[in-house]
Design a protein around this motif. Structure first.
Motif, PDB file in Angstrom:
ATOM      1  N   UNK A  70      73.993  66.746  -8.520  1.00 33.37           N
ATOM      2  CA  UNK A  70      75.453  67.147  -8.631  1.00 33.37           C
ATOM      3  C   UNK A  70      75.757  68.568  -7.875  1.00 33.37           C
ATOM      4  N   UNK A  71      74.707  69.296  -7.929  1.00 36.85           N
ATOM      5  CA  UNK A  71      74.836  70.551  -7.089  1.00 36.85           C
ATOM      6  C   UNK A  71      74.815  70.428  -5.605  1.00 36.85           C
ATOM      7  N   UNK A  72      74.224  69.296  -5.246  1.00 35.10           N
ATOM      8  CA  UNK A  72      74.251  69.083  -3.682  1.00 35.10           C
ATOM      9  C   UNK A  72      75.579  68.418  -3.153  1.00 35.10           C
ATOM     10  N   UNK A 127      70.070  67.990   4.770  1.00 30.93           N
ATOM     11  CA  UNK A 127      71.061  67.465   3.547  1.00 30.93           C
ATOM     12  C   UNK A 127      72.511  67.585   3.655  1.00 30.93           C
ATOM     13  N   UNK A 128      72.803  68.796   3.717  1.00 29.85           N
ATOM     14  CA  UNK A 128      74.042  69.329   3.676  1.00 29.85           C
ATOM     15  C   UNK A 128      74.902  68.734   4.710  1.00 29.85           C
ATOM     16  N   UNK A 171      64.475  64.290   1.197  1.00 32.22           N
ATOM     17  CA  UNK A 171      65.369  63.022   1.831  1.00 32.22           C
ATOM     18  C   UNK A 171      65.508  62.101   0.560  1.00 32.22           C
ATOM     19  N   UNK A 172      64.516  61.914  -0.457  1.00 28.83           N
ATOM     20  CA  UNK A 172      65.013  60.943  -1.457  1.00 28.83           C
ATOM     21  C   UNK A 172      66.307  61.348  -2.299  1.00 28.83           C
ATOM     22  N   UNK A 215      72.027  61.029  -3.343  1.00 32.17           N
ATOM     23  CA  UNK A 215      73.642  61.709  -3.197  1.00 32.17           C
ATOM     24  C   UNK A 215      74.320  60.516  -2.549  1.00 32.17           C
ATOM     25  N   UNK A 216      73.705  59.936  -1.536  1.00 33.97           N
ATOM     26  CA  UNK A 216      74.511  58.836  -0.845  1.00 33.97           C
ATOM     27  C   UNK A 216      74.873  57.599  -1.593  1.00 33.97           C
ATOM     28  N   UNK A 217      73.967  57.332  -2.803  1.00 38.19           N
ATOM     29  CA  UNK A 217      74.246  56.307  -3.639  1.00 38.19           C
ATOM     30  C   UNK A 217      75.239  56.662  -4.442  1.00 38.19           C
TER      31      UNK A 217
END
Length: 640
Positions: free
Chosen positions: A279-281, A312-313, A362-363, A368-370
């Motif tokens: 959620x934070x990402x 990631x960001x 990375x996981x 996040x992508x999911x």
């Protein structure tokens, strides 16, 4: 071939078209726990070097990727060999743990012949790859720098990267020395409207740059824009230790033999903090997407090491803002550029070096992508099955993609560093004739590990072609973006923009002045409020609508969900109704849901469901999506 264990069920034959793996393969490094079972009560945990105390009836292989393989030995058949087979795996794991220096495999070892194999996507290993991508993004004010071609500026950086046109390589070499690990500011993505997203390491405050170096650093950070925003990537995001601890707790919770009671399971899930970090990402990436797309400006992601949260960001921002990044080709290119080529330490973060710096960042990104795929199913060309394949690939030591920490290590292992002269030919990079260079396979060579039928499942059948980048926006869209106030420098931290007196920390620099207090914005507590703030511009700036193609995800409460098909794969009873990555599977899942609906329909009162539906009626795709996303009657979902 990396050490692995393969089981062959009766009547099964390995697919010769996919020589590297099968569903019955387990790389030894991917085995998280090995258990021998006899009867209902005898269970022995087998560690490397352990001695088996009985002849097992079955063995349980728990993968570090949440997979579970249960192998049963037939009574009177393989049972006499059960002890030998089990001990052979234990001994092989012991040898594997002592020497985990895998070198990857070449196409010839994979049974694909010795001829050159064209990479499925640009690997960003040549200047030509970078120049092609620069033109595709329309970044006219940038060029490909060769200053790190010999990896003498930073071994963790790629050979080539994008820098402003007017900055000389000699200035780049000096300026990068004032950043942590030599990772100075480089372009990550040029937004079609004119904004630029940059990334860099932390300032090396112990250095003492001269005026020319400070001017060069400021010029690179400013990137020709009058509005500059410096983003503290580590602010409000979990530390590497936090991510590792949350992932360990999540994995322990999702094991089939978890001791957590069913009525306490959701509380335990919340206690892992994994979903909080997801959620934070997403929240921070949403804020940065607003900053990039609302006005023409330079937005700089700054992280001390520039190898974890920056990747990631940057990747999430591009997924939220650029429809081309949401295609199958575009997403693979994005991961290759922002993670692999940018020097994310995969081997260390995934526990392959034995040092205490393991952290599956990375996981976390894939999760996040999911989440985005669940919230915007028609905007992504790739499917959940593709994300699962990529998730599992990080634990499979077949390619160098995830086996090394830096481009320098990867190139040295594959033999690319025997010469510093790069030969560029049309198309993707290929070795010259007569070269002794043997190209290594990349993770994107899916056809070596997955069948054609499985690769077809990588495509999202619900992808809306209207979201195709060709039909999105022109490369120049000045009507969507307006310039920021002159010479404004901001720090974005803790959800708010704070004016800065200078960009560089070493000493006062008059080249960039802070704006007056009238530009000081109110704090932003969410992506929605920041969006209101950014697009609620002063009247003399004019109105600025939300750019088409921008996704702003929700991240409150139940909007962030557990990736059950990934994390609960070891629990077959939980997977009921979750085996639908393609249309045929979706039909089976729909039949299961309708069967449950038939059972509960008599219990639905008229006031709960005013419009009666024939339970034998086939639902249309939009209704299917509504059921699966929880948008229909809550009674159905609660009971299902």
């Amino acid at each position: 071939m990396p050490p692995r264990v393969t089981f062959q069920p009766c009547g099964w034959q390995r697919n010769q078209d996919t020589p590297l793996s099968s569903e019955y393969d387990f790389a030894l490094v991917n085995i998280g726990r090995l258990e021998a079972v006899s009867g209902l009560s005898r269970v022995q945990l087998l560690r490397p070097g352990s001695l088996l105390k009985f002849i097992p009836e079955e063995i349980l292989i728990h993968g570090r990727d949440f997979r579970l393989l249960r192998v049963a030995f037939e009574a009177g058949g393989l049972e006499p060999q059960a002890f030998q087979v089990t001990m052979a795996i234990v001994q092989a794991r012991g040898r594997s743990s002592q020497a985990q220096q895998y070198v990857g495999i070449t196409p010839s070892k994979a049974g694909q012949g010795s001829g050159s194999r064209k990479p499925p996507i640009p690997l960003m290993e040549t200047a030509e790859d970078w120049e092609t991508e620069r033109k595709k993004q329309g970044a006219r004010g940038w060029r490909v720098s060769t200053v790190n071609e010999r990896f003498d500026v930073a071994t963790s950086l790629p050979r080539y990267f994008w820098v402003p046109n007017r900055i000389l390589d000699s200035e780049i070499r000096r300026a990068f020395g004032h950043f942590h690990q030599g990772r100075g500011p480089r372009l990550s993505w040029h937004q079609p409207g004119g904004s630029d997203l940059l990334r860099c390491g932390g300032f090396y405050t112990a250095s003492d740059p001269n005026k020319e170096d400070i001017r060069a650093v400021e010029s690179m950070l400013q990137a020709g824009h009058s509005d500059v925003v410096l983003v503290d990537s580590m602010d409000e995001l979990p530390s590497l230790a936090d991510v590792q601890l949350a992932h360990l707790r999540l994995r322990a919770l999702c094991l089939p033999d978890s001791s957590v009671a069913e009525d306490k399971w959701l509380s335990a899930l919340e206690g892992t903090r994994w979903l909080d970090y997801v959620r934070a990402c997403l929240r921070k990436a949403s804020d940065i997407s607003v900053l990039v797309t609302s006005r023409v400006r330079s937005v700089i992601l700054q992280e001390r090491g520039d190898r974890d949260l920056n990747g990631l960001l940057s990747s999430l921002v591009q997924l939220l803002s650029a429809p081309e990044a949401r295609t199958l080709f575009g997403f693979q290119s994005l991961v290759q550029r922002e993670w692999v080529a940018a020097g994310h330490p995969f081997l260390t973060r995934l526990g392959g070096t034995g040092v205490s710096e393991e952290s599956p960042v990375f996981l976390l990104f894939l999760d996040c992508v999911w989440q985005l795929l669940q919230q915007f199913p028609a905007d992504f060309e790739f499917s959940e099955f593709f994300l699962l394949a990529l998730h599992d690939s990080v634990r499979v030591p077949d390619t160098l993609t995830f086996l090394r920490n830096t481009p320098w290590e990867r190139g040295k292992q594959s033999g690319q560093l025997n010469s510093y002269t790069q030969v560029c030919t049309p198309g993707y990079s290929q070795p010259p004739a007569g070269s002794s260079f043997h190209p290594q396979l990349s993770v994107w060579d899916w056809d070596l590990r997955y069948s054609s039928a499985q690769i077809l499942q990588f495509q999202n059948p619900g992808y809306d072609l209207e979201h195709c980048p060709d039909s999105w926006l022109p490369r120049t869209q000045p009507s969507f973006l307006v310039p920021g106030p002159p010479s404004s420098v901001w720090l974005f931290s803790r959800g708010m923009l704070t004016p800065l007196n200078q960009l560089c920390p070493w000493r006062d620099s008059p080249s960039l002045l802070a704006v007056s207090s009238r530009w000081f914005p109110r704090p932003a507590i969410s992506s929605e409020s920041l969006a209101d703030q950014e697009w609620g511009l002063p009247s003399h700036w004019g109105a600025c609508p939300l750019p088409p193609g921008l996704l702003l995800p929700g991240y409150l409460g139940p909007q962030i969900r557990l990736w059950r098909r990934c994390y609960l794969r070891g629990r077959p009873e939980v997977q009921t109704g979750l085996s639908a990555p393609v249309i045929s599977g979706l039909q089976d899942e729909l039949a299961h849901l309708q069967e449950l609906l038939r059972k509960w329909t008599p219990r639905i009162s008229p006031e709960d469901h005013s419009e009666k539906r024939d339970t034998n009626t086939i639902l249309n795709p939009m209704e299917i999506a509504g059921i699966l996303k929880g948008q229909f009657h809550p009674f159905w979902i609660t009971r299902c």
